[in-house]
Write a protein that holds these residues in place. Structure first.
Motif, PDB file in Angstrom:
ATOM      1  N   HIS A 252       0.805  -1.418   0.013  1.00  0.00           N
ATOM      2  CA  HIS A 252      -0.120   0.129   0.032  1.00  0.00           C
ATOM      3  C   HIS A 252       0.912   1.139   0.004  1.00  0.00           C
ATOM      4  O   HIS A 252       2.000   1.299   0.454  1.00  0.00           O
ATOM      5  CB  HIS A 252      -1.055   0.038   1.222  1.00  0.00           C
ATOM      6  N   ILE A 253       0.569   2.344  -0.916  1.00  0.00           N
ATOM      7  CA  ILE A 253       1.231   3.434  -0.743  1.00  0.00           C
ATOM      8  C   ILE A 253       0.216   4.442  -0.173  1.00  0.00           C
ATOM      9  O   ILE A 253      -0.653   4.811  -0.459  1.00  0.00           O
ATOM     10  CB  ILE A 253       1.393   3.917  -2.360  1.00  0.00           C
ATOM     11  N   PHE A 254       0.402   4.863   0.994  1.00  0.00           N
ATOM     12  CA  PHE A 254      -0.459   5.909   2.003  1.00  0.00           C
ATOM     13  C   PHE A 254      -1.759   5.436   1.850  1.00  0.00           C
ATOM     14  O   PHE A 254      -2.741   6.070   2.103  1.00  0.00           O
ATOM     15  CB  PHE A 254      -0.208   7.317   1.299  1.00  0.00           C
ATOM     16  N   GLY A 255      -1.821   3.948   2.177  1.00  0.00           N
ATOM     17  CA  GLY A 255      -3.114   3.309   2.516  1.00  0.00           C
ATOM     18  C   GLY A 255      -3.824   2.915   1.258  1.00  0.00           C
ATOM     19  O   GLY A 255      -4.913   2.283   1.311  1.00  0.00           O
ATOM     20  N   ALA A 256      -3.248   3.396   0.058  1.00  0.00           N
ATOM     21  CA  ALA A 256      -4.081   2.943  -1.410  1.00  0.00           C
ATOM     22  C   ALA A 256      -3.096   1.799  -2.093  1.00  0.00           C
ATOM     23  O   ALA A 256      -1.799   1.881  -2.015  1.00  0.00           O
ATOM     24  CB  ALA A 256      -3.890   3.976  -2.176  1.00  0.00           C
ATOM     25  N   PRO A 257      -3.752   0.497  -2.244  1.00  0.00           N
ATOM     26  CA  PRO A 257      -3.085  -0.625  -3.001  1.00  0.00           C
ATOM     27  C   PRO A 257      -2.606  -0.145  -4.238  1.00  0.00           C
ATOM     28  O   PRO A 257      -3.312   0.547  -4.906  1.00  0.00           O
ATOM     29  CB  PRO A 257      -4.235  -1.692  -2.949  1.00  0.00           C
ATOM     30  N   LEU A 258      -1.276  -0.764  -4.789  1.00  0.00           N
ATOM     31  CA  LEU A 258      -0.863  -0.471  -5.960  1.00  0.00           C
ATOM     32  C   LEU A 258      -1.630  -0.653  -7.071  1.00  0.00           C
ATOM     33  O   LEU A 258      -1.647   0.233  -8.105  1.00  0.00           O
ATOM     34  CB  LEU A 258       0.435  -1.169  -6.051  1.00  0.00           C
ATOM     35  N   ALA A 259      -2.560  -1.845  -7.008  1.00  0.00           N
ATOM     36  CA  ALA A 259      -3.753  -2.016  -8.352  1.00  0.00           C
ATOM     37  C   ALA A 259      -4.791  -1.446  -8.247  1.00  0.00           C
ATOM     38  O   ALA A 259      -5.689  -1.775  -9.021  1.00  0.00           O
ATOM     39  CB  ALA A 259      -3.523  -3.509  -8.189  1.00  0.00           C
ATOM     40  N   SER A 260      -5.060  -0.491  -7.195  1.00  0.00           N
ATOM     41  CA  SER A 260      -6.422  -0.011  -7.019  1.00  0.00           C
ATOM     42  C   SER A 260      -6.586   1.279  -7.895  1.00  0.00           C
ATOM     43  O   SER A 260      -5.471   1.827  -8.332  1.00  0.00           O
ATOM     44  CB  SER A 260      -6.675   0.304  -5.598  1.00  0.00           C
ATOM     45  N   LYS A 261      -7.789   1.750  -8.409  1.00  0.00           N
ATOM     46  CA  LYS A 261      -8.090   2.792  -9.220  1.00  0.00           C
ATOM     47  C   LYS A 261      -9.121   3.625  -8.481  1.00  0.00           C
ATOM     48  O   LYS A 261      -9.887   3.280  -7.759  1.00  0.00           O
ATOM     49  CB  LYS A 261      -8.713   2.337 -10.392  1.00  0.00           C
ATOM     50  N   PHE A 262      -9.318   4.781  -8.928  1.00  0.00           N
ATOM     51  CA  PHE A 262     -10.040   5.852  -8.390  1.00  0.00           C
ATOM     52  C   PHE A 262     -11.553   5.342  -8.744  1.00  0.00           C
ATOM     53  O   PHE A 262     -12.603   5.798  -7.873  1.00  0.00           O
ATOM     54  CB  PHE A 262      -9.996   7.250  -8.970  1.00  0.00           C
ATOM     55  N   THR A 263     -11.881   4.632  -9.758  1.00  0.00           N
ATOM     56  CA  THR A 263     -13.079   4.327 -10.207  1.00  0.00           C
ATOM     57  C   THR A 263     -13.484   2.923  -9.652  1.00  0.00           C
ATOM     58  O   THR A 263     -14.668   2.288 -10.070  1.00  0.00           O
ATOM     59  CB  THR A 263     -13.175   4.159 -11.688  1.00  0.00           C
ATOM     60  N   ASP A 264     -12.615   1.959  -8.997  1.00  0.00           N
ATOM     61  CA  ASP A 264     -12.901   0.847  -8.456  1.00  0.00           C
ATOM     62  C   ASP A 264     -14.147   0.890  -7.458  1.00  0.00           C
ATOM     63  O   ASP A 264     -14.346   2.190  -6.718  1.00  0.00           O
ATOM     64  CB  ASP A 264     -11.721   0.347  -7.540  1.00  0.00           C
ATOM     65  N   SER A 265     -14.915  -0.345  -7.419  1.00  0.00           N
ATOM     66  CA  SER A 265     -15.894  -0.146  -6.122  1.00  0.00           C
ATOM     67  C   SER A 265     -15.486  -0.708  -4.745  1.00  0.00           C
ATOM     68  O   SER A 265     -14.363  -0.754  -4.740  1.00  0.00           O
ATOM     69  CB  SER A 265     -17.030  -1.263  -6.604  1.00  0.00           C
ATOM     70  N   THR A 266     -16.401  -0.353  -3.851  1.00  0.00           N
ATOM     71  CA  THR A 266     -15.858  -0.523  -2.433  1.00  0.00           C
ATOM     72  C   THR A 266     -15.514  -2.256  -2.302  1.00  0.00           C
ATOM     73  O   THR A 266     -14.624  -2.371  -1.524  1.00  0.00           O
ATOM     74  CB  THR A 266     -16.866  -0.101  -1.520  1.00  0.00           C
ATOM     75  N   GLU A 267     -16.417  -2.880  -2.954  1.00  0.00           N
ATOM     76  CA  GLU A 267     -16.045  -4.704  -2.794  1.00  0.00           C
ATOM     77  C   GLU A 267     -14.547  -4.692  -3.389  1.00  0.00           C
ATOM     78  O   GLU A 267     -13.934  -5.481  -2.793  1.00  0.00           O
ATOM     79  CB  GLU A 267     -16.959  -5.143  -3.454  1.00  0.00           C
ATOM     80  N   LYS A 268     -14.166  -4.137  -4.609  1.00  0.00           N
ATOM     81  CA  LYS A 268     -12.660  -4.564  -5.035  1.00  0.00           C
ATOM     82  C   LYS A 268     -11.735  -3.864  -4.226  1.00  0.00           C
ATOM     83  O   LYS A 268     -10.792  -4.486  -4.087  1.00  0.00           O
ATOM     84  CB  LYS A 268     -13.033  -3.819  -6.380  1.00  0.00           C
ATOM     85  N   VAL A 269     -11.924  -2.571  -3.768  1.00  0.00           N
ATOM     86  CA  VAL A 269     -10.992  -2.194  -2.984  1.00  0.00           C
ATOM     87  C   VAL A 269     -10.876  -2.996  -1.392  1.00  0.00           C
ATOM     88  O   VAL A 269      -9.781  -2.972  -1.008  1.00  0.00           O
ATOM     89  CB  VAL A 269     -11.350  -0.621  -2.646  1.00  0.00           C
ATOM     90  N   ALA A 270     -11.893  -3.200  -0.983  1.00  0.00           N
ATOM     91  CA  ALA A 270     -11.988  -3.955   0.378  1.00  0.00           C
ATOM     92  C   ALA A 270     -11.168  -5.412   0.171  1.00  0.00           C
ATOM     93  O   ALA A 270     -10.630  -5.624   1.011  1.00  0.00           O
ATOM     94  CB  ALA A 270     -13.397  -4.267   0.755  1.00  0.00           C
TER      95      ALA A 270
END
Length: 422
Positions: free
Chosen positions: A148-166
């Motif tokens: 995680h970079i400052f709490g955000a996973p490397l593979a996550s995006k701004f448009t991702d859903s809550t389930e995918k980020v979780a």
């Protein structure tokens, strides 16, 4: 985007291999599952790619300057053959060939970097989907998903859903805050890079449509990056932000050390060079000697900045030599500092007629004054008509100036009364 990225799948293995090698290095320092290890691996990948692209960047600079110089000729060709598009294209290609200019050279760094960019996007998308790719095996995949970079996973995006980020072990709020900040920084760095190019490193003496296009791109590119950025994974945003910062620093170096002739940056560079030369009474580096040598070789074709530099050297008592060195010159000082002042102090040369009239006795002037005095009312008493005549052979007092005797006051004397003795 996945379809476009899959077209560059042939390079995903080399890109993944480079990332893994850097991850091994940084993992030993920060820990293999940390965002620092994976984030710095991506940053190091960018630096490695940009170092390899330096020769293309040099070609891009030369091509951009050649295109700026050719804009007046290109505009003339377009106006001359505006009704014949085929002849217009032929003349354009002929002009490019004669000058050795390639319009596509300005796009070479971006085109060469595109395969690496889409390959990295494909790698990070596979990590987000939980799929191995290239040399990234199951253990490396699990490590990358935990980073995680400052709490955000490397593979996550701004448009991702809550389930995918979780599923990646993060909250949607953290992901959107981090991605929004990175998108703003990415767009701002792109805007600043283009802005300093337009304000400092463009020949202001050449007004062409090319400059208007560059101004438009200065505002369009940041908007494009902002719109596309919401669909980029955090790792890709790290990649693009790093490459923008690299480009900005590289552009600043070029503007300060190798500015475009006729630009504001060239004026600032030559002023720094002038200050250094006058302080040390010599040119200390070979590159600076090459700059002065090129300016001397131009002769009358120098632009305003270069003429200002040569004049500044002359005022400081130096003369630029053909080999790029400077030498003490008293003549240069006289020409630059005293020439104009001497011309201002020198009295205006009079014509021959004026010089003759000034050297002659101004009897005519007094006659004219006498005529004026007759036309104007006088407060003096009229002289008697039977005044004592003057000896023959001597000019009248109204026709010639009498030379004052020793001890006599200069200027026009008050006439004596006829009864007074001479």
């Amino acid at each position: 985007m996945d379809t476009i990225a899959s077209l560059f799948s042939f390079i995903t293995t080399p890109v993944s291999w480079v990332i893994v090698q850097f991850h091994t290095l940084y993992g030993a320092i920060f820990g293999p599952n940390t965002g620092w290890a994976w984030g710095l691996s991506i940053v190091s990948l960018v630096i490695l790619i940009r170092i390899c692209l330096i020769p293309l960047f040099v070609k891009q600079i030369k091509s951009t300057r050649n295109m700026q110089a050719l804009q007046p000729k290109m505009k003339a060709i377009q106006e001359r053959y505006k009704n014949d598009k085929q002849r217009q294209s032929e003349e354009m290609m002929k002009l490019y060939k004669e000058t050795g200019t390639n319009p596509l050279s300005s796009c070479l760094p971006i085109l060469a970097q595109s395969p690496f960019f889409f390959a990295l996007y494909h790698v990070l998308s596979s990590i987000a989907s939980g799929k191995t790719i290239g040399v990234i095996n199951e253990s490396l995949l699990d490590s990358a998903r935990q980073a995680h970079i400052f709490g955000a996973p490397l593979a996550s995006k701004f448009t991702d859903s809550t389930e995918k980020v979780a599923a990646l072990g993060a909250s949607l709020t953290d992901v959107r805050i981090v991605t929004a900040i990175m998108i703003i920084m990415m767009s701002a760095s792109q805007f600043y890079t283009q802005r300093q190019l337009m304000q400092k490193n463009v020949d202001l003496t050449v007004k062409t449509p090319y400059m208007q296009q560059q101004k438009m791109l200065m505002y369009i590119f940041p908007v494009i990056f902002a719109v596309m950025g919401i669909n980029f994974p955090v790792g890709v945003l790290v990649y693009w932000l790093t490459t923008n910062v690299w480009t900005m620093g590289q552009q600043m170096f070029v503007i300060n050390q190798n500015p475009t002739p006729g630009s504001k940056a060239q004026d600032q560079y030559l002023q720094r060079l002038l200050k250094g030369v006058t302080a040390h009474s010599e040119v200390r580096s070979r590159r600076k000697r090459n700059v002065i040598q090129a300016i001397v070789a131009k002769g009358v074709d120098r632009n305003d900045n270069e003429r200002k530099f040569i004049s500044g050297l002359a005022k400081a008592g130096f003369a630029a030599q053909a080999d790029g060195t400077v030498a003490k010159s008293d003549t240069a000082v006289a020409e630059a500092d005293g020439g104009a002042a001497q011309r201002r102090q020198q009295p205006k040369r009079q014509t021959k007629a004026k010089r003759q009239s000034a050297s002659a006795q101004p009897g005519a002037a007094k006659s004219s004054e006498g005529a004026d005095s007759e036309s104007k009312p006088s407060l003096q008493k009229d002289e008697p008509q039977d005044a004592q005549p003057k000896p023959a052979g001597k000019p009248a007092s109204g026709s010639a100036r009498q030379q004052p005797k020793s001890g006599q006051r200069k200027g026009q004397q008050r006439p004596k009364h006829p009864s007074s003795k001479k």
